[in-house]
Design a protein around this motif. Sequence first.
Motif, short mmCIF file in Angstrom:
data_model
loop_
_atom_site.label_atom_id
_atom_site.label_comp_id
_atom_site.label_asym_id
_atom_site.label_seq_id
_atom_site.Cartn_x
_atom_site.Cartn_y
_atom_site.Cartn_z
N ALA A 157 0.81 -1.23 0.00
CA ALA A 157 0.00 0.00 0.00
C ALA A 157 0.84 1.27 0.00
N ASP A 158 2.01 1.22 0.62
CA ASP A 158 2.86 2.41 0.74
C ASP A 158 4.06 2.38 -0.22
N GLU A 159 3.94 1.63 -1.31
CA GLU A 159 5.05 1.49 -2.25
C GLU A 159 4.68 1.93 -3.66
N ILE A 160 5.71 2.02 -4.49
CA ILE A 160 5.55 2.24 -5.93
C ILE A 160 6.49 1.26 -6.63
N VAL A 161 5.99 0.63 -7.68
CA VAL A 161 6.84 -0.18 -8.55
C VAL A 161 7.11 0.66 -9.80
N ILE A 162 8.39 0.89 -10.06
CA ILE A 162 8.81 1.66 -11.22
C ILE A 162 9.60 0.72 -12.13
N GLY A 163 9.27 0.72 -13.43
CA GLY A 163 9.95 -0.20 -14.32
C GLY A 163 10.36 0.39 -15.64
N LEU A 164 11.41 -0.18 -16.19
CA LEU A 164 11.85 0.11 -17.55
C LEU A 164 11.86 -1.21 -18.32
N ALA A 165 11.46 -1.14 -19.59
CA ALA A 165 11.43 -2.31 -20.44
C ALA A 165 12.15 -2.01 -21.74
N ALA A 166 12.81 -3.02 -22.29
CA ALA A 166 13.54 -2.87 -23.54
C ALA A 166 13.40 -4.12 -24.38
N ALA A 167 13.35 -3.94 -25.69
CA ALA A 167 13.32 -5.06 -26.63
C ALA A 167 14.46 -4.89 -27.63
N ALA A 168 15.00 -6.01 -28.05
CA ALA A 168 16.10 -6.00 -29.00
C ALA A 168 15.61 -5.98 -30.44
N GLN A 169 14.28 -5.94 -30.61
CA GLN A 169 13.68 -6.01 -31.94
C GLN A 169 12.23 -5.57 -31.85
N GLY A 170 11.58 -5.55 -33.00
CA GLY A 170 10.14 -5.32 -33.03
C GLY A 170 9.42 -6.62 -32.71
N ARG A 171 8.12 -6.62 -32.93
CA ARG A 171 7.34 -7.84 -32.70
C ARG A 171 7.87 -8.98 -33.57
N PRO A 172 7.92 -10.17 -33.03
CA PRO A 172 8.36 -11.30 -33.84
C PRO A 172 7.43 -11.51 -35.04
N LEU A 173 8.03 -11.69 -36.20
CA LEU A 173 7.33 -11.95 -37.45
C LEU A 173 6.35 -10.83 -37.81
N ALA A 174 6.67 -9.61 -37.47
CA ALA A 174 5.82 -8.45 -37.80
C ALA A 174 5.68 -8.35 -39.31
N ARG A 175 4.46 -8.02 -39.76
CA ARG A 175 4.24 -7.91 -41.19
C ARG A 175 3.22 -6.84 -41.56
N LEU A 176 3.00 -5.86 -40.69
CA LEU A 176 2.15 -4.74 -41.05
C LEU A 176 2.90 -3.80 -41.98
N ALA A 177 2.17 -3.20 -42.90
CA ALA A 177 2.78 -2.24 -43.82
C ALA A 177 3.19 -0.99 -43.06
N PRO A 178 4.20 -0.29 -43.54
CA PRO A 178 4.62 0.95 -42.88
C PRO A 178 3.48 1.97 -42.87
#
Length: 183
Positions: A157-178
């Motif tokens: 109750a008296d805390e905060i969770v702070i996070g950073l996230a990183a990916a080495a690439q985009g979504r796997p097998l992404a195929r949406l047009a630009p």
Amino acid sequence: MKLRKIVTFVEDLHREGGRPVDPIARVAVVLAVIENPWTGQGFVADLAPLIDEVAPQLGELLAPRVAAALERPIEAYGKGAIVGLDGEIEHGSALIHTLKFGDHFRKVAAASTLLPAVEKRAPAGTVFDIPLKHITDATIRSHHQSVEVRVPDAPRADEIVIGLAAAAQGRPLARLAPLSTEQ
């Protein structure tokens, strides 16, 4: 800053949609569980003094750790905060929506875009999805993704969770047009 613990998640995705992912898709998240510096003070009109004290410490702590956990160049990144039930969402926002926090990650990632974010107030063990975007061009659709994380015993109750996230690439097998194909 009163730090209770640091939690690190690394995910390596080998298959998506029944197909191999090559190279393996890696995402890393580092979360700091801290005592909410405003807990017990009632409504605090000026959050700046504690932002100036705590946000840079969090950025310095988390940015190099998430880069080290990823073990590859960062292509997508994001941030998040979950405030325990005795705090305000503004407390999490105050710590992550400042250059004093985010510029540490931008420097480590050689990034120039704004960090996408999520913040909310919730009890311990709540799942949250940290959004990720490309580090230099937020319109690159393949890098629009999110990573789901939770800490079973945080935030208290008296805390905060702070996070950073990183990916080495985009979504796997992404195929949406630009995005440019729709303009």
